[in-house]
Scaffold this motif. Structure first.
Motif, PDB file in Angstrom:
ATOM      1  N   GLU A 134       8.947   4.807  12.254  1.00 39.99           N
ATOM      2  CA  GLU A 134       7.527   4.421  11.416  1.00 39.99           C
ATOM      3  C   GLU A 134       6.563   5.238  10.965  1.00 39.99           C
ATOM      4  OE1 GLU A 134       3.884   1.286  12.464  1.00 39.99           O
ATOM      5  OE2 GLU A 134       5.276   2.167  13.970  1.00 39.99           O
ATOM      6  N   ILE A 135       6.825   6.748  11.501  1.00 39.42           N
ATOM      7  CA  ILE A 135       6.036   7.624  10.954  1.00 39.42           C
ATOM      8  C   ILE A 135       6.662   7.953   9.448  1.00 39.42           C
ATOM      9  CG2 ILE A 135       5.013  10.286  11.198  1.00 39.42           C
ATOM     10  CD1 ILE A 135       4.905   9.298  13.939  1.00 39.42           C
ATOM     11  N   SER A 193       3.724   5.637  -3.473  1.00 38.61           N
ATOM     12  CA  SER A 193       2.665   5.310  -4.137  1.00 38.61           C
ATOM     13  C   SER A 193       2.080   6.375  -5.227  1.00 38.61           C
ATOM     14  CB  SER A 193       1.588   5.190  -3.092  1.00 38.61           C
ATOM     15  OG  SER A 193       0.292   4.683  -3.552  1.00 38.61           O
ATOM     16  N   GLN A 198       5.903   5.323   6.818  1.00 34.90           N
ATOM     17  CA  GLN A 198       4.408   5.748   6.095  1.00 34.90           C
ATOM     18  C   GLN A 198       4.373   6.731   5.189  1.00 34.90           C
ATOM     19  OE1 GLN A 198       1.886   5.544   9.484  1.00 34.90           O
ATOM     20  NE2 GLN A 198       2.179   3.529   9.961  1.00 34.90           N
ATOM     21  N   ARG A 209       6.335   5.653   2.156  1.00 37.60           N
ATOM     22  CA  ARG A 209       5.392   4.899   1.125  1.00 37.60           C
ATOM     23  C   ARG A 209       4.396   5.568   0.709  1.00 37.60           C
ATOM     24  NH1 ARG A 209       4.771  -0.127   5.666  1.00 37.60           N
ATOM     25  NH2 ARG A 209       6.669  -1.324   5.259  1.00 37.60           N
ATOM     26  N   GLN A 210       3.694   6.360   1.222  1.00 38.36           N
ATOM     27  CA  GLN A 210       2.970   7.302   0.482  1.00 38.36           C
ATOM     28  C   GLN A 210       3.112   7.949  -0.481  1.00 38.36           C
ATOM     29  OE1 GLN A 210       0.666   9.851   3.129  1.00 38.36           O
ATOM     30  NE2 GLN A 210      -0.886  10.377   1.713  1.00 38.36           N
TER      31      GLN A 210
END
Length: 268
Positions: free
Chosen positions: A240-241, A251, A244, A247-248
């Motif tokens: 999960e880390i 973005s 994320q 995803r960052q």
């Protein structure tokens, strides 16, 4: 155990002691025999020197007889070639005196020639005996020397082995005593007293708290299963880390693209 192993090694080493002592005794006897042979060779060497002295004496005698014979022959020759006078002092001998002197010289020549022949024969025989003895003695002394060197080397080695085996025998008695004491303590449970006392206390405590081995094993199995799920959860958290973080990153990339598109429209 180490004590048992050491006792076994020392036993094997000390067991060879009787045979080593027998070999040592035989080697000592061999050395004594060689010493006897050396004494015999020494006596032969002395006899050889006596023969050498005899040869010198016979050679001197042989040479002297040769000179004496030559002298008598010269006198006889002088007497035969002259008148009835003595060839040395010139004294008038007369016919009969001259004949007597000639007979005397001839007898001397005959006797000394015979004596010289006898001396020559003795000289040759003695020389033959001397040479034979010297050759025999040379071979014998060389053989004795070689055998004595081997015997003394073997003797030194055996004495070292015997001393080592004797020490092993003494050490064996000591180690056997240690082993006997250890075995007695084991038989009487007289070993690791602090550990035995602690074990007794722990046994009492376990019995007091009602320890159940089967339940203990079941709990350990449950804990092992929980550990599996804890590991899986840690893996999910790590995943999960990472998602994320990705995803960052995406973005930020999209923001950069939008900014570039806006700048392009401005230029148009």
């Amino acid at each position: 155990s180490l004590v048992t192993q050491k006792v076994s090694e020392l036993g094997s080493k000390s067991a060879a002691l009787p045979e080593l002592r027998e070999s040592l005794s035989e080697t000592h006897a061999g050395v004594k025999l060689l010493e006897t042979r050396e004494l015999g060779a020494k006596q032969k060497r002395e006899h050889a020197q006596e023969l050498r002295d005899t040869i010198n004496s016979l050679q001197t005698e042989y040479d002297q007889l040769g000179r004496d014979t030559s002298s008598s022959k010269e006198k006889l020759s002088l007497l035969a070639s002259g008148d009835a006078h003595c060839p040395l002092c010139e004294t008038d001998l007369g016919v009969e005196g001259k004949e007597r002197l000639e007979t005397k010289y001839r007898e001397e020549i005959e006797a000394k020639t015979a004596a010289r022949a006898t001396t020559q024969m003795s000289l040759k025989n003695t020389q033959t005996r001397y040479l034979s003895l010297v050759n025999e003695l040379k071979q014998e002394e060389e053989q004795i020397s070689r055998e004595m060197d081997r015997a003394r080397t073997q003797l030194a080695s055996l004495e070292k082995d015997v001393n080592s085996a004797r020490q092993a025998e003494e050490m064996l008695a000591i180690e056997q005593g240690k082993l006997s004491r250890v075995q007695m303590r084991l038989s009487a449970n007289e070993y690791a007293r602090p550990e035995q006392e602690l074990m007794g206390k722990l046994t009492v405590e376990i019995e007091t708290v009602g320890y159940d081995k089967s339940k203990h094993q079941a709990v350990r199995a449950s804990l092992s299963e929980l550990g599996f799920y804890e590991t899986r959860k840690r893996q999910l958290d790590d995943t999960e880390i990472r998602i994320q973080a990705e995803r960052q990153s995406l973005s930020q990339i999209l923001d950069s693209i939008k900014e570039l598109l806006g700048q392009q429209q401005t230029f148009e």
